[in-house]
Design a protein around this motif. Structure first.
Motif, short mmCIF file in Angstrom:
data_model
loop_
_atom_site.label_atom_id
_atom_site.label_comp_id
_atom_site.label_asym_id
_atom_site.label_seq_id
_atom_site.Cartn_x
_atom_site.Cartn_y
_atom_site.Cartn_z
N GLN A 194 0.82 -1.21 0.00
CA GLN A 194 0.00 0.00 0.00
C GLN A 194 0.86 1.26 0.00
O GLN A 194 0.38 2.35 0.25
CB GLN A 194 -0.93 -0.01 1.22
CG GLN A 194 -1.93 -1.15 1.18
CD GLN A 194 -2.75 -1.27 2.44
OE1 GLN A 194 -2.28 -1.01 3.54
NE2 GLN A 194 -4.00 -1.68 2.28
N LEU A 195 2.16 1.06 -0.31
CA LEU A 195 3.12 2.16 -0.36
C LEU A 195 3.79 2.19 -1.73
O LEU A 195 3.99 1.14 -2.35
CB LEU A 195 4.20 1.97 0.71
CG LEU A 195 3.74 2.02 2.16
CD1 LEU A 195 4.82 1.49 3.07
CD2 LEU A 195 3.34 3.44 2.53
N ALA A 196 4.17 3.37 -2.17
CA ALA A 196 4.90 3.53 -3.42
C ALA A 196 6.12 4.41 -3.16
O ALA A 196 6.05 5.37 -2.38
CB ALA A 196 4.02 4.17 -4.49
N GLN A 197 7.22 4.08 -3.83
CA GLN A 197 8.41 4.91 -3.71
C GLN A 197 8.17 6.25 -4.38
O GLN A 197 7.44 6.35 -5.37
CB GLN A 197 9.61 4.23 -4.38
CG GLN A 197 10.17 3.10 -3.55
CD GLN A 197 11.51 2.65 -4.09
OE1 GLN A 197 11.75 2.65 -5.29
NE2 GLN A 197 12.39 2.27 -3.19
N LEU A 198 8.81 7.28 -3.83
CA LEU A 198 8.76 8.59 -4.46
C LEU A 198 9.79 8.61 -5.58
O LEU A 198 10.80 7.92 -5.51
CB LEU A 198 9.09 9.68 -3.44
CG LEU A 198 8.19 9.75 -2.20
CD1 LEU A 198 8.64 10.88 -1.28
CD2 LEU A 198 6.74 9.92 -2.59
N SER A 199 9.53 9.42 -6.60
CA SER A 199 10.49 9.51 -7.69
C SER A 199 10.79 10.97 -8.01
O SER A 199 10.03 11.87 -7.64
CB SER A 199 9.98 8.79 -8.94
OG SER A 199 8.88 9.46 -9.48
N LYS A 200 11.88 11.20 -8.71
CA LYS A 200 12.33 12.56 -8.99
C LYS A 200 11.42 13.32 -9.95
O LYS A 200 11.49 14.53 -10.03
CB LYS A 200 13.76 12.56 -9.50
CG LYS A 200 13.95 11.91 -10.86
CD LYS A 200 15.39 11.94 -11.28
CE LYS A 200 15.56 11.32 -12.64
NZ LYS A 200 16.96 11.37 -13.07
N ASN A 201 10.54 12.63 -10.65
CA ASN A 201 9.65 13.33 -11.57
C ASN A 201 8.28 13.61 -10.96
O ASN A 201 7.32 13.90 -11.66
CB ASN A 201 9.51 12.55 -12.89
CG ASN A 201 8.79 11.24 -12.71
OD1 ASN A 201 8.77 10.69 -11.61
ND2 ASN A 201 8.24 10.71 -13.77
N GLU A 202 8.20 13.55 -9.62
CA GLU A 202 6.97 13.87 -8.91
C GLU A 202 7.19 15.16 -8.11
O GLU A 202 8.31 15.48 -7.75
CB GLU A 202 6.58 12.74 -7.95
CG GLU A 202 6.27 11.44 -8.68
CD GLU A 202 6.13 10.26 -7.75
OE1 GLU A 202 5.26 9.43 -8.04
OE2 GLU A 202 6.86 10.17 -6.75
N ILE A 203 6.11 15.85 -7.82
CA ILE A 203 6.20 17.08 -7.04
C ILE A 203 5.20 17.00 -5.89
O ILE A 203 4.09 16.49 -6.06
CB ILE A 203 5.95 18.32 -7.93
CG1 ILE A 203 6.24 19.59 -7.16
CG2 ILE A 203 4.55 18.33 -8.50
CD1 ILE A 203 6.38 20.81 -8.05
N LEU A 204 5.60 17.49 -4.73
CA LEU A 204 4.71 17.50 -3.58
C LEU A 204 3.83 18.74 -3.64
O LEU A 204 4.21 19.76 -4.23
CB LEU A 204 5.53 17.52 -2.29
CG LEU A 204 6.49 16.34 -2.10
CD1 LEU A 204 7.26 16.50 -0.80
CD2 LEU A 204 5.75 15.02 -2.12
N HIS A 205 2.65 18.67 -3.03
CA HIS A 205 1.77 19.84 -2.97
C HIS A 205 1.07 19.85 -1.61
O HIS A 205 1.09 18.88 -0.88
CB HIS A 205 0.78 19.85 -4.14
CG HIS A 205 -0.31 18.82 -4.02
ND1 HIS A 205 -0.13 17.51 -4.37
CD2 HIS A 205 -1.57 18.92 -3.56
CE1 HIS A 205 -1.25 16.84 -4.16
NE2 HIS A 205 -2.14 17.67 -3.66
N ILE A 206 0.45 20.96 -1.30
CA ILE A 206 -0.21 21.15 -0.02
C ILE A 206 -1.73 21.02 -0.21
O ILE A 206 -2.28 21.50 -1.19
CB ILE A 206 0.11 22.55 0.55
CG1 ILE A 206 1.61 22.72 0.71
CG2 ILE A 206 -0.63 22.81 1.86
CD1 ILE A 206 2.27 21.79 1.67
N ARG A 207 -2.38 20.40 0.76
CA ARG A 207 -3.84 20.34 0.81
C ARG A 207 -4.25 20.47 2.26
O ARG A 207 -3.47 20.18 3.16
CB ARG A 207 -4.38 19.06 0.18
CG ARG A 207 -4.09 17.81 0.99
CD ARG A 207 -4.79 16.58 0.39
NE ARG A 207 -4.51 15.40 1.20
CZ ARG A 207 -5.16 15.09 2.32
NH1 ARG A 207 -6.13 15.83 2.76
NH2 ARG A 207 -4.83 14.00 3.01
N SER A 208 -5.47 20.87 2.50
CA SER A 208 -5.97 20.97 3.86
C SER A 208 -6.33 19.58 4.37
O SER A 208 -6.87 18.76 3.62
CB SER A 208 -7.22 21.85 3.92
OG SER A 208 -6.88 23.18 3.60
#
Length: 81
Positions: free
Chosen positions: A63-77
């Motif tokens: 139920q987990l996925a590795q993060l990759s360099k072509n992804e970007i984080l964003h903010i949500r409430s």
């Protein structure tokens, strides 16, 4: 797939109990080895944008996925749980 402890991963599921959604980033703090009846899992700590712990939960390894360099984080409430 085994993840490195204290690394970050993305959820591939929603966890409504904590207001968490697929794609939210968690920090892996403990590995829980499974057996023939239970899958491998991780104890995860979840932080808000300013670094406060908002949840600690157990998630199956698949139920987990590795993060990759072509992804970007964003903010949500965070929705009230």
């Amino acid at each position: 797939m085994k993840f490195e402890l204290y690394s970050q991963a993305a959820l591939t599921i929603d966890i409504p109990k904590y207001g968490l959604q697929k794609g939210d980033v968690v920090t892996l703090v403990e590995f829980l080895e499974g057996d023939e009846n239970l899958p491998n899992a991780y104890m995860c700590e979840v932080f808000n944008a300013i670094g406060d712990t908002i949840a600690v939960c157990t998630v199956k390894e698949d139920q987990l996925a590795q993060l990759s360099k072509n992804e970007i984080l964003h903010i949500r409430s965070l929705e009230a749980a």
